[in-house]
Design a protein around this motif. Structure first.
Motif, short mmCIF file in Angstrom:
data_model
loop_
_atom_site.label_atom_id
_atom_site.label_comp_id
_atom_site.label_asym_id
_atom_site.label_seq_id
_atom_site.Cartn_x
_atom_site.Cartn_y
_atom_site.Cartn_z
N GLY A 158 0.82 -1.20 0.00
CA GLY A 158 0.00 0.00 0.00
C GLY A 158 0.85 1.25 0.00
O GLY A 158 2.06 1.23 -0.29
N THR A 159 0.24 2.35 0.38
CA THR A 159 0.93 3.64 0.35
C THR A 159 1.84 3.82 1.55
O THR A 159 2.94 4.36 1.44
N TRP A 160 1.40 3.30 2.73
CA TRP A 160 2.16 3.51 3.95
C TRP A 160 2.75 2.20 4.45
O TRP A 160 2.33 1.12 4.05
N ASP A 161 3.74 2.32 5.33
CA ASP A 161 4.36 1.14 5.93
C ASP A 161 3.30 0.31 6.66
O ASP A 161 2.47 0.84 7.41
N ILE A 186 -1.23 -4.49 14.50
CA ILE A 186 0.15 -4.79 14.89
C ILE A 186 0.21 -4.94 16.40
O ILE A 186 -0.38 -4.13 17.13
N PRO A 187 0.89 -5.98 16.92
CA PRO A 187 0.98 -6.17 18.38
C PRO A 187 1.61 -4.97 19.06
O PRO A 187 2.42 -4.24 18.49
N ASN A 188 1.21 -4.75 20.31
CA ASN A 188 1.77 -3.67 21.11
C ASN A 188 3.29 -3.79 21.20
O ASN A 188 3.83 -4.89 21.39
N GLY A 189 3.95 -2.68 21.07
CA GLY A 189 5.41 -2.66 21.17
C GLY A 189 6.11 -2.73 19.83
O GLY A 189 7.32 -2.48 19.75
N ASN A 193 6.68 -0.37 10.63
CA ASN A 193 7.76 -0.88 9.80
C ASN A 193 8.03 -2.36 10.08
O ASN A 193 8.49 -3.09 9.21
N SER A 194 7.73 -2.81 11.31
CA SER A 194 7.92 -4.22 11.64
C SER A 194 7.03 -5.11 10.78
O SER A 194 7.38 -6.25 10.49
N ALA A 195 5.87 -4.60 10.40
CA ALA A 195 4.92 -5.39 9.62
C ALA A 195 5.11 -5.22 8.12
O ALA A 195 4.33 -5.77 7.34
N LEU A 196 6.12 -4.49 7.71
CA LEU A 196 6.41 -4.34 6.29
C LEU A 196 7.28 -5.52 5.87
O LEU A 196 8.50 -5.51 6.01
N ILE A 197 6.66 -6.55 5.36
CA ILE A 197 7.36 -7.81 5.09
C ILE A 197 7.56 -8.00 3.60
O ILE A 197 6.90 -7.37 2.76
#
Length: 493
Positions: A158-161, A186-189, A193-197
């Motif tokens: 998509g457009t954003w991370d 996305i899980p807390n913490g 960017n962590s979910a940008l796989i």
């Protein structure tokens, strides 16, 4: 355009016990052969030519394989070796490129088609759709309506991370692609960017749930049958120390990790080399306090030398993790150290009578592959660039070595295995022991049509292209792109 065509000499059939093994290891080596058995299914290509697919299953760690053939009297060759892109539950996505086509065709093989028998379906033109929508590899698919229908799904960024688009298309002839924006929880913490796989694998989680997996970072899970459902991100377990130090997400994670779903749990395995710092000899440093005289030749100022640390591989260890979809973390499964396994007996290629006995920790080992139980398959060789490679069965619960089988690694390395996990065999009622079918079933393998269209296309080929065509080698090696690809170089259809 070079081409591959002809038939291949198949290996002898291997007896298998379907009561013991529902899962297997499918070799992405393609046999171009008019081979038929109880798994055979066929359909028509875009040009109206008949194409058929058959599978021959073997008990792991032996490799199962598949055969593809284009039935026509004009000897239309393949532009490159067909491959199984991915296999989920009772389905396999197969990519085929004929010399009569400009783009690959995708076929969905189902062990249980609409009539309960194996079926093969030509999918909509994915390549044409991906010219406007850049789809991430691999594609996923789910069956529904008692396996009479299926939905194919793909992600794009998509457009954003951490934002994705979900693309789906059904199996009805009049189906068209649909697209919706996915907001990923996305899980807390963790950050967006962590979910940008960069996914390299798709796993089926039951119902309409599919998970696109980045073996370094985690997976994006969504229900492709429910347009209103939200997507969410599940992170991978923390890397083992040496893997974090040596790799650090810079290379493909396949030599180190694998993930699967079995018994309602997501299961992950990680392999790590055990390293030991090599002792270095440090030159003696003279202390002027102890010297009676100082020679001019000894008074040169020597800049301090930074010693480069050198490590030796002294073994390996692996660990498994598991989790339920409803949990908010991973739980430790089994741990195995190479010292637990002692000496391993390596049978010779060709069935020689004198196996090689080596300490397991001394072998070059990589690429763990999870089974649907507590078994992990490891690829190993005696030294780098060997052509002799073995697949070893490791029972992680009892910390013991099971069956070990050799196979030729020509054209591949242990860090890029040419096989993928496959559970197709458990959905087939009949045994596929490699026996040749007596006659063609018209409902399985339809007859070719539109040959005149192909002949017109064939006339457009230059004489130079025709002279390039060479007889097909017995085996065509082709790695499955859906499972192994560099993580830092995402591929698209």
């Amino acid at each position: 355009m070079s081409a591959v065509h002809g038939s291949a000499r198949l290996p002898p059939p291997v007896a298998r016990n379907p009561l013991l093994h529902d899962s297997g290891l499918l070799n992405s080596t393609t046999f171009i052969s008019d081979h038929r058995n109880e798994t055979t299914a066929g359909t028509l290509t875009r040009a109206g030519l008949t194409i058929q697919v058959s599978f021959v299953f073997a008990d792991p760690p032996r490799l199962s394989y598949f055969c593809v053939y284009c039935l026509n009297r004009y000897e239309i060759p393949f532009a490159k070796a067909p491959k199984v892109v991915s296999s989920v539950e009772d389905t396999a996505l197969i990519q085929v490129l004929l010399t009569t086509e400009d783009s690959p065709q995708y076929f969905l093989y189902r062990a249980r088609g609409p009539n309960g028998r194996p079926s093969l379906d030509l999918l909509p033109d994915i390549h044409r759709y991906s010219q406007t929508e850049i789809l991430c590899v691999p594609l996923g698919f789910v069956s529904h309506d008692n396996h009479k229908q299926f939905v194919m799904a793909a992600l794009s960024y998509g457009t954003w991370d951490g934002e994705y688009n979900l693309h789906t298309i059904g199996s009805n002839p009049d189906s068209t692609w649909s697209k919706k924006l996915l907001q990923v929880e996305i899980p807390n913490g963790l950050t967006a960017n962590s979910a940008l796989i960069e996914p390299t694998k798709v796993i089926a989680l039951g119902g309409g749930l599919l998970g696109w997996v980045d073996l370094w970072k985690g997976m994006v899970i969504c229900d492709v049958l429910n347009p209103a459902a939200k997507a969410y991100f599940v992170p991978m377990p923390k890397l083992l120390p040496n893997n974090n130090e040596l790799y650090g997400n810079q290379y493909s994670a396949r030599p180190l990790r694998d993930i699967t779903v079995s018994r309602d749990y997501i299961r992950c395995v990680e392999f790590e080399q055990v390293l030991k710092l090599r002792p270095t000899t440090v030159p003696a440093v003279t202390d002027p306090w102890d010297m009676d005289e100082l020679q001019d030749s000894e008074l040169a100022i020597v800049p301090p030398q930074e010693e480069e640390e050198v490590y030796d591989v002294v073994g390996w260890r692996l660990i498994t993790w598991y989790r339920s979809l409803t949990w908010n973390g991973w739980r430790k499964g089994s741990m195995v150290h190479s010292d637990d396994l002692g000496i391993i007996s390596l049978p010779q290629l060709g069935g020689g009578s004198c196996p090689l006995n080596e300490p397991f920790k001394n072998l070059k080992t990589a690429s763990p592959t999870l089974s649907d139980d507590d078994v992990v398959y490891l690829v190993c060789m005696l030294k780098e660039d060997d052509q002799a490679v073995w697949i070893a069965t490791i029972d992680t619960r009892s910390k013991s070595v099971g069956e070990v089988v050799p196979f030729s690694a020509e054209g591949t390395v242990i860090y890029d295995p040419t096989f993928i996990p496959c559970v197709l065999s458990k959905y087939l009622d009949a045994k596929s022991d490699g026996s040749q079918g007596g006659k063609r079933n018209a409902s399985h393998v339809p007859h070719s049509r539109n040959i005149s269209k192909w002949k017109k296309q064939r006339q457009l080929l230059s004489q130079a292209e025709l002279e390039e065509q060479q007889p097909l080698p017995h085996l065509l090696q082709h790695s499955s792109a859906a499972v192994v690809m560099p993580v830092n170089s995402p591929q698209c259809v």
